[in-house]
Design a protein around this motif. Sequence first.
Motif, mmCIF file in Angstrom:
data_model
loop_
_atom_site.group_PDB
_atom_site.id
_atom_site.type_symbol
_atom_site.label_atom_id
_atom_site.label_comp_id
_atom_site.label_asym_id
_atom_site.label_seq_id
_atom_site.Cartn_x
_atom_site.Cartn_y
_atom_site.Cartn_z
ATOM 1 N N UNK A 51 0.833 -1.203 0.000
ATOM 2 C CA UNK A 51 0.000 0.000 0.000
ATOM 3 C C UNK A 51 0.867 1.253 0.000
ATOM 4 N N UNK A 52 1.907 1.262 0.832
ATOM 5 C CA UNK A 52 2.811 2.404 0.868
ATOM 6 C C UNK A 52 3.530 2.616 -0.446
ATOM 7 N N UNK A 53 3.902 1.520 -1.110
ATOM 8 C CA UNK A 53 4.577 1.628 -2.413
ATOM 9 C C UNK A 53 3.651 2.207 -3.474
ATOM 10 N N UNK A 87 -7.485 3.711 -4.714
ATOM 11 C CA UNK A 87 -8.409 2.705 -4.185
ATOM 12 C C UNK A 87 -7.670 1.405 -3.903
ATOM 13 N N UNK A 88 -6.776 1.048 -4.782
ATOM 14 C CA UNK A 88 -5.933 -0.144 -4.632
ATOM 15 C C UNK A 88 -5.098 -0.038 -3.358
ATOM 16 N N UNK A 89 -4.474 1.121 -3.156
ATOM 17 C CA UNK A 89 -3.662 1.346 -1.955
ATOM 18 C C UNK A 89 -4.513 1.257 -0.695
ATOM 19 N N UNK A 90 -5.707 1.823 -0.762
ATOM 20 C CA UNK A 90 -6.600 1.793 0.395
ATOM 21 C C UNK A 90 -6.986 0.360 0.758
ATOM 22 N N UNK A 91 -7.333 -0.432 -0.247
ATOM 23 C CA UNK A 91 -7.730 -1.824 0.003
ATOM 24 C C UNK A 91 -6.567 -2.616 0.607
ATOM 25 N N UNK A 92 -5.386 -2.454 0.031
ATOM 26 C CA UNK A 92 -4.213 -3.152 0.553
ATOM 27 C C UNK A 92 -3.932 -2.743 1.995
ATOM 28 N N UNK A 93 -4.000 -1.441 2.261
ATOM 29 C CA UNK A 93 -3.721 -0.944 3.597
ATOM 30 C C UNK A 93 -4.713 -1.444 4.626
ATOM 31 N N UNK A 94 -5.991 -1.402 4.286
ATOM 32 C CA UNK A 94 -7.033 -1.859 5.219
ATOM 33 C C UNK A 94 -6.878 -3.347 5.509
#
Length: 289
Positions: A51-53, A87-94
């Motif tokens: 997510x950070x990447x 949205x991709x980053x958000x899903x990965x982070x959550x």
Amino acid sequence: MLKDYLRVAKPWIVFANVLSAAGGFFLAAQGRIDVGLFLAVLVGISAVVASGCVCNNYIDRDIDALMARTATRPLARQSISTVGSLLYALILGVIGLAILGLGTNLLTLAIVVAGFAVYVGVYSLVMKRTSAYSTVVGSLAGAAPPLAAYCAVTGRLDLGGLIVLAIFSLWQIPHSYAITIYRFKDYAAASLPVMPVRHGVAATKKDMVVHIIAFTLAAQLLTVCGYAGYAYSGVVAMLSLYWLTVAWTGPKLQTELLWARKLYILSILTIVVVSVMMSVDYTATVPLP
């Protein structure tokens, strides 16, 4: 498109962080492995790092387009949408935080969140474009995965955890400086104030030597303080001293680019060996809670 979404998460960076996290975990576990906890740590950290990447690629999409090394990244060439990437980053982070929250402890979760905040908020959004010392701050984010994995086992931040933090943060600085020297033209083209561009290669070399010495000493503390064995100490010392020798002598018999590339490869080899050796040559003299 699926390939682009995979690339934007920087799988190589995720793998490197998983390897260092495994080192921290096995060092703390001292041979008593909780498989469920181990999987929660690796999967959770992998998702948050990914997510950070993605966030970093989103933030850097304008400067990535200016550098030959990064111009083909999906967001730089607009092969995936900015909204889709966020949205991709958000899903990965959550997903990652949920796994860590349910499967580990609050200290581990707090360390991972802090590392994400430093990498995305402090380093990527602010310091990378404004300060030659952004690498120093960013190094703390790089040390978060092994520290979090260590604390997932111990449930506390003890001396061993502080040593792990020192080892991986000190390593990150000369590793990153080697990249900036090797890719000097790219960073100059993007007007990024990295150490070689702002202060020159000679000053960067001195800074690298200082941090490699500090890293070498920090790595030995694991043995001195009873967390790792003598095999770990000997192997890591030899490799660290070779890395230091190459940095110290400088590009006398080769170009700066070849010298920097050699330092970069040595830095990767060094941290891989450190992670592996702390995994297999721990000492079981430090009591777990």
